[in-house]
Design a protein around this motif. Structure first.
Motif, PDB file in Angstrom:
ATOM      1  N   HIS A 189      15.970   1.799  -1.714  1.00 58.06           N
ATOM      2  CA  HIS A 189      15.932   1.350  -3.107  1.00 58.06           C
ATOM      3  C   HIS A 189      14.483   1.130  -3.509  1.00 58.06           C
ATOM      4  CE1 HIS A 189      16.734  -0.970  -6.760  1.00 58.06           C
ATOM      5  NE2 HIS A 189      15.831  -1.830  -6.313  1.00 58.06           N
ATOM      6  N   LEU A 190      14.068   1.769  -4.596  1.00 60.41           N
ATOM      7  CA  LEU A 190      12.719   1.603  -5.114  1.00 60.41           C
ATOM      8  C   LEU A 190      12.768   0.811  -6.410  1.00 60.41           C
ATOM      9  CD1 LEU A 190      11.144   5.150  -4.576  1.00 60.41           C
ATOM     10  CD2 LEU A 190      10.764   3.090  -3.216  1.00 60.41           C
ATOM     11  N   GLU A 191      11.859  -0.149  -6.536  1.00 64.56           N
ATOM     12  CA  GLU A 191      11.775  -0.912  -7.776  1.00 64.56           C
ATOM     13  C   GLU A 191      11.323   0.002  -8.910  1.00 64.56           C
ATOM     14  OE1 GLU A 191      12.792  -3.866  -8.172  1.00 64.56           O
ATOM     15  OE2 GLU A 191      13.113  -4.399  -6.069  1.00 64.56           O
ATOM     16  N   ALA A 192      11.702  -0.330 -10.122  1.00 59.53           N
ATOM     17  CA  ALA A 192      11.341   0.483 -11.290  1.00 59.53           C
ATOM     18  C   ALA A 192       9.830   0.598 -11.399  1.00 59.53           C
ATOM     19  CB  ALA A 192      11.914  -0.138 -12.562  1.00 59.53           C
ATOM     20  N   THR A 199       7.883   2.484  -9.421  1.00 59.04           N
ATOM     21  CA  THR A 199       7.220   2.877  -8.185  1.00 59.04           C
ATOM     22  C   THR A 199       7.536   4.327  -7.872  1.00 59.04           C
ATOM     23  OG1 THR A 199       9.084   2.080  -6.874  1.00 59.04           O
ATOM     24  CG2 THR A 199       7.275   0.546  -7.258  1.00 59.04           C
ATOM     25  N   SER A 254      14.038 -10.719   5.374  1.00 59.92           N
ATOM     26  CA  SER A 254      14.503 -10.535   3.996  1.00 59.92           C
ATOM     27  C   SER A 254      15.800 -11.285   3.722  1.00 59.92           C
ATOM     28  CB  SER A 254      14.731  -9.051   3.713  1.00 59.92           C
ATOM     29  OG  SER A 254      13.548  -8.318   3.844  1.00 59.92           O
ATOM     30  N   SER A 261      12.070  -4.891   3.752  1.00 60.96           N
ATOM     31  CA  SER A 261      11.817  -5.073   2.326  1.00 60.96           C
ATOM     32  C   SER A 261      10.320  -5.123   2.088  1.00 60.96           C
ATOM     33  CB  SER A 261      12.469  -6.366   1.833  1.00 60.96           C
ATOM     34  OG  SER A 261      12.206  -6.563   0.458  1.00 60.96           O
ATOM     35  N   SER A 266       7.105  -4.614  -1.261  1.00 56.31           N
ATOM     36  CA  SER A 266       6.898  -4.842  -2.690  1.00 56.31           C
ATOM     37  C   SER A 266       7.478  -3.711  -3.533  1.00 56.31           C
ATOM     38  CB  SER A 266       5.400  -5.000  -2.986  1.00 56.31           C
ATOM     39  OG  SER A 266       4.689  -3.843  -2.569  1.00 56.31           O
ATOM     40  N   GLU A 267       7.462  -2.489  -3.000  1.00 55.47           N
ATOM     41  CA  GLU A 267       7.954  -1.360  -3.778  1.00 55.47           C
ATOM     42  C   GLU A 267       9.470  -1.174  -3.673  1.00 55.47           C
ATOM     43  OE1 GLU A 267       6.459   0.324   0.225  1.00 55.47           O
ATOM     44  OE2 GLU A 267       5.875  -1.210  -1.244  1.00 55.47           O
ATOM     45  N   GLY A 268      10.117  -1.933  -2.792  1.00 58.87           N
ATOM     46  CA  GLY A 268      11.560  -1.813  -2.662  1.00 58.87           C
ATOM     47  C   GLY A 268      12.008  -2.124  -1.244  1.00 58.87           C
ATOM     48  N   TRP A 269      13.228  -1.718  -0.901  1.00 58.61           N
ATOM     49  CA  TRP A 269      13.745  -1.962   0.443  1.00 58.61           C
ATOM     50  C   TRP A 269      14.340  -0.693   1.022  1.00 58.61           C
ATOM     51  CZ3 TRP A 269      18.813  -0.695   0.689  1.00 58.61           C
ATOM     52  CH2 TRP A 269      19.607  -0.842  -0.472  1.00 58.61           C
TER      53      TRP A 269
END
Length: 364
Positions: free
Chosen positions: A351-354, A356, A253, A293, A295-298
């Motif tokens: 950390h989750l992407e918005a 998810t 990453s 990392s 797709s849904e976050g890290w």
């Protein structure tokens, strides 16, 4: 009545000569070229100029009489007689290529070289109309010069930024050393504790700054960055590397430099905290750092196989280090979870992407 008199309208149209249509089409093409705002040349298959737009004539200081009816390679003082231009137009004229945004450098007698962007296309509408080549020429000399200046400024900024980071790191390390010396001199146990705590905080920031000063400006590869950071921490805090080790794992990453600062500070705080509290009385162990990392976050995880957290002490009461980690995680829109590994402790910063859904947390 003659046969011509009884012919239908479509028959009369079919019997009419095609020269009129050709003349109208040719005149229309010339009119379009004449009013075009783009620098255009219309040529026949022998590369003789049929028409040139006024914009082209102005851009290259030519007049219509010196252009129309002449080969493109004979224009001006011969600056258009370029082997690369020959090859380009021959390929387009044969129908084997259609050229878009072709970069060409032109030497001009008594003037600076010009950078040109060419677009060439073969026009063949019907058997009744001759084949034409349409060439668009845009002078991008000034644009390229501006871009080079911008690139030079960016490079200068990167060099200056790295120099500033290096100096900041050195200054912070000096401050940390002064605080540590002061802590050793004061008689008050409470004051010594506060000074030592301040030393650790300044040292953590100094280590992050030092690693950034060694990293190119832009995206930062986290695994090597965190590895070097943890090696620096181990060198300053671990007396026996056979007894205590810091291991770093992760994927490939990369993050921008701003995120890397926050991640580096979080790792520094958590690793220093583990080294200070997880291995009392000479206990052996390992502190592990891992960053992944998806797709849904890290997720960043710092774990140890030490004595674990005191059962009577809550996470929120863990001190200044926890407050710093919590603030940094908030800046990254990340959540913190603490897990009792029995033995040891694992702190995860996720950390989750918005959009998810978070994974269910394991029982602690």
């Amino acid at each position: 009545m003659s046969n011509l008199d009884v012919a239908t309208g479509s028959e009369r149209e079919a019997m009419a000569p095609t020269s009129h249509t050709t003349e109208v089409g040719g005149a229309l093409a010339l009119a379009v070229i004449a009013v075009s705002r783009a620098p255009l040349l219309l040529m026949d298959e022998q590369f003789t100029v049929v028409a040139a737009s006024e914009t082209f004539l102005q851009a290259f200081a030519l007049n219509s009489d010196a252009v129309r009816g002449r080969s493109i390679f004979a224009l001006g003082d011969g600056e258009w007689n370029l082997p690369r231009l020959h090859s380009l137009l021959e390929a387009v004229g044969s129908g084997d290529a259609e050229v878009a945004d072709y970069q060409l450098e032109m030497s001009v007698k008594g003037a600076a070289p010009r950078s040109l962007r060419l677009n060439a296309e073969r026009l063949a509408f019907s058997d009744a109309m001759p084949v034409r080549l349409l060439l668009t020429i845009v002078d991008v000399t000034a644009l390229n010069a501006t871009q080079r200046k911008m690139d030079d400024l960016v490079r200068q900024k990167e060099v200056l930024l790295q120099e500033v980071q290096h100096r900041v790191a050195n200054s912070l390390q000096i401050i940390a050393s002064v605080l540590l010396q002061s802590a050793r001199k004061v008689a008050s146990v409470e004051s010594r504790a506060h000074l030592t705590e301040a030393h650790n905080r300044v040292l953590s920031v100094a280590e992050v700054q030092r690693q950034l000063s060694l990293t190119q400006v832009g995206d930062v590869a986290l695994k090597p960055y965190l590895t070097q950071l943890c090696n620096s921490i181990a060198a300053s805090m671990v007396a026996d590397h056979e007894q205590l080790r810091i291991e770093v794992d992760g994927d490939g990453s990369t993050v921008d430099s701003e995120v890397s600062v926050s991640v580096g500070l979080i790792v520094t705080e958590l690793v220093i905290n583990a080294l200070k509290h997880a291995f009392p009385k000479g206990r052996k162990g390992v502190v592990s750092v891992d960053y992944r990392s998806r797709s849904e976050g890290w997720e960043l995880a710092v774990s140890d196989d030490g004595v674990g957290m005191p059962k009577t002490r809550g996470v929120a009461e863990s001190g200044l280090g926890t407050a710093i980690v919590t603030a940094l995680a908030s800046q990254l829109a990340a959540s913190i979870t603490v897990e009792d590994l029995a033995p040891g402790t694992k702190v995860s910063v996720k950390h989750l992407e918005a959009g998810t859904e978070p994974e269910p947390l394991p029982a602690v």
